[in-house]
Design an enzyme around this catalytic site. Structure first.
Site, short mmCIF file in Angstrom:
data_model
loop_
_atom_site.label_atom_id
_atom_site.label_comp_id
_atom_site.label_asym_id
_atom_site.label_seq_id
_atom_site.Cartn_x
_atom_site.Cartn_y
_atom_site.Cartn_z
N ALA A 1 85.32 98.79 85.74
CA ALA A 1 85.88 99.13 84.43
C ALA A 1 86.35 100.57 84.50
CB ALA A 1 84.82 98.96 83.36
N GLY B 1 82.91 96.15 87.11
CA GLY B 1 83.66 95.10 86.42
C GLY B 1 84.54 94.29 87.36
N GLU C 1 82.37 91.75 88.79
CA GLU C 1 82.02 90.81 87.73
C GLU C 1 83.14 89.83 87.42
OE1 GLU C 1 80.72 94.50 85.51
OE2 GLU C 1 79.33 93.03 84.69
N1 CAA Z 1 87.84 103.90 86.68
C1 CAA Z 1 88.82 104.78 86.56
N2 CAA Z 1 89.47 105.35 87.62
C2 CAA Z 1 89.06 104.98 88.84
C3 CAA Z 1 88.02 104.05 89.04
C4 CAA Z 1 87.40 103.49 87.87
N3 CAA Z 1 86.43 102.56 87.95
N4 CAA Z 1 87.83 103.90 90.37
C5 CAA Z 1 88.72 104.70 90.98
N5 CAA Z 1 89.47 105.35 90.06
C6 CAA Z 1 90.53 106.32 90.28
C7 CAA Z 1 89.99 107.65 90.75
O1 CAA Z 1 89.57 108.43 89.64
C8 CAA Z 1 91.17 108.22 91.47
O2 CAA Z 1 92.07 108.72 90.51
P1 CAA Z 1 92.84 110.13 90.79
O3 CAA Z 1 93.65 109.88 92.04
O4 CAA Z 1 93.66 110.31 89.55
O5 CAA Z 1 91.76 111.14 90.99
C9 CAA Z 1 91.82 107.01 92.11
O6 CAA Z 1 91.34 105.87 91.37
C10 CAA Z 1 91.45 106.81 93.56
O7 CAA Z 1 90.02 106.80 93.64
P2 CAA Z 1 89.20 107.78 94.64
O8 CAA Z 1 89.95 109.03 94.89
O9 CAA Z 1 87.82 107.90 94.09
O10 CAA Z 1 89.22 106.89 95.95
P3 CAA Z 1 88.14 106.89 97.13
O11 CAA Z 1 88.75 106.08 98.22
O12 CAA Z 1 87.67 108.25 97.41
O13 CAA Z 1 86.89 106.08 96.52
C11 CAA Z 1 85.82 104.29 95.33
C12 CAA Z 1 87.03 104.71 96.19
C13 CAA Z 1 84.54 104.30 96.17
C14 CAA Z 1 86.09 102.87 94.82
C15 CAA Z 1 85.67 105.27 94.14
O14 CAA Z 1 86.92 105.38 93.49
C16 CAA Z 1 84.65 104.86 93.12
O15 CAA Z 1 83.48 105.01 93.32
N6 CAA Z 1 85.13 104.31 91.96
C17 CAA Z 1 84.25 103.97 90.88
C18 CAA Z 1 83.48 102.69 91.16
C19 CAA Z 1 82.55 102.38 90.02
O16 CAA Z 1 81.63 103.11 89.71
N7 CAA Z 1 82.76 101.20 89.36
C20 CAA Z 1 81.96 100.77 88.25
C21 CAA Z 1 82.55 101.23 86.95
S1 CAA Z 1 81.49 100.90 85.57
C22 CAA Z 1 81.75 99.28 85.17
O17 CAA Z 1 82.48 98.58 85.83
C23 CAA Z 1 81.05 98.83 83.92
C24 CAA Z 1 81.12 97.37 83.70
O18 CAA Z 1 80.41 96.60 84.32
C25 CAA Z 1 81.95 96.81 82.66
#
Ligand code: CAA
Length: 264
Positions: free
Chosen positions: A70, A115, A118
């Site tokens: 998400a 998400g 999911e």
């Molecule tokens: N939401 C918003 N933006 C996201 C995102 C997310 N879930 N995941 C990645 N992005 C964005 C980053 O902020 C980044 O944006 P910018 O270039 O503007 O900075 C871009 O996508 C590229 O991401 P990274 O630079 O972080 O890429 P990476 O290769 O270094 O890492 C990753 C990849 C490990 C997937 C990392 O992006 C990450 O950890 N993302 C979040 C994963 C996460 O925590 N997901 C769970 C969200 S909570 C949820 O989902 C709740 C639910 O159940 C409903």
């Protein structure tokens, strides 16, 4: 209908497979409310008018991510009520995917986190590329899965593994996801969508009412005590004997010819 964050196309033989690509590659296809609503609109369209569409394949744009979760930027300032509404919309989408009387396959390329994992779990089965990664890392953000992850993981991989994934936030590779039964197949990157489309086409050769009944009974049975679930199977099995396709399927077998199903 036009979509801001989705690419929707019909592909496969006779354009019978609806291929939906979540297309926000700059945010690794993260799900904000708009994306959830657009996905729901696609599924609502199929529920209202399945027509010639024989199945749905869901994937993410770009080689890096199916869906990285998400949208954290959108969630960061949510109130309790807004979070409840967001989670409810994610859940409603998952329930509609399960209610579709058609096969739904997640073609996962890259990250399927939070998400994203999911939504993949809400599909009937998951095909993953060799570089795919799965996880429920919400605890890193001090929240938990909100789109059905706790319960669908529990049902798919069992309590101990679901607890471990949700409590550690660990991210696992495709081969591990295959080993624990989270995904059905692991394929070379670049072949995942084609394999998912081929599977939908294979299912399209079967009796469509039977395919829908199998999906309905399996999904419903997962939440029933065994005796009730078995009764549901008996009723669904029996009801198919009122269909033209049952007579055609069995006659075709006995006459050693290919069956021609009509969905009646
Ligand atoms: N939401 C918003 N933006 C996201 C995102 C997310 N879930 N995941 C990645 N992005 C964005 C980053 O902020 C980044 O944006 P910018 O270039 O503007 O900075 C871009 O996508 C590229 O991401 P990274 O630079 O972080 O890429 P990476 O290769 O270094 O890492 C990753 C990849 C490990 C997937 C990392 O992006 C990450 O950890 N993302 C979040 C994963 C996460 O925590 N997901 C769970 C969200 S909570 C949820 O989902 C709740 C639910 O159940 C409903």
């Amino acid at each position: 209908m036009t979509y801001t964050h989705l690419q929707v196309e019909d592909c496969g033989a006779g354009a019978a497979v609806r291929l939906v690509t979540i297309n926000r590659p700059k945010a690794l296809n993260a799900l904000n409310r708009e994306v959830v609503r657009e996905l729901t609109a696609v599924v609502d369209g199929l529920l209202a008018l399945p027509g010639e569409t024989r199945g749905l394949v869901l994937t993410g744009a770009g080689p890096k991510a199916f869906v990285a979760g998400a949208d954290i930027a959108a969630m960061a300032t949510m109130s309790v009520d807004e979070a409840r509404a967001f989670a409810s919309e994610g859940h409603a989408l998952g329930e509609k995917l399960a209610a579709l009387p058609l096969p739904v396959v997640a073609a996962v390329n890259g990250f399927a986190l939070g998400g994203g994992c999911e939504i993949a779990l809400a599909c009937d089965f998951i095909y993953a590329s060799e570089n795919a990664k799965f996880g429920q890392p919400e605890v890193n953000l001090a929240v938990i899965p909100g789109f059905g992850g706790t319960q669908r993981l529990l049902r798919r991989v069992g309590l101990a593994r679901a607890l471990e994934l949700c409590m550690t936030g660990a991210i696992i590779r495709a081969d591990e996801a295959l080993r624990i039964g989270l995904v059905n197949r692991v394929l070379p990157a670049g072949e995942v969508v084609a394999a998912a489309v081929t599977t939908v086409e294979t299912i399209a050769q079967k009796g469509p009412l039977a395919v829908a009944a199998a999906k309905r009974v399996l999904h419903a049975g997962a939440d029933m005590v065994l005796a009730r679930a078995n009764q549901a199977e008996i009723e669904a099995f029996a009801s198919l004997f009122a269909t033209q396709d049952q007579r055609e399927g069995m006659a075709a077998f006995l006459e050693k010819r290919a069956a021609g199903f009509t969905g009646t």
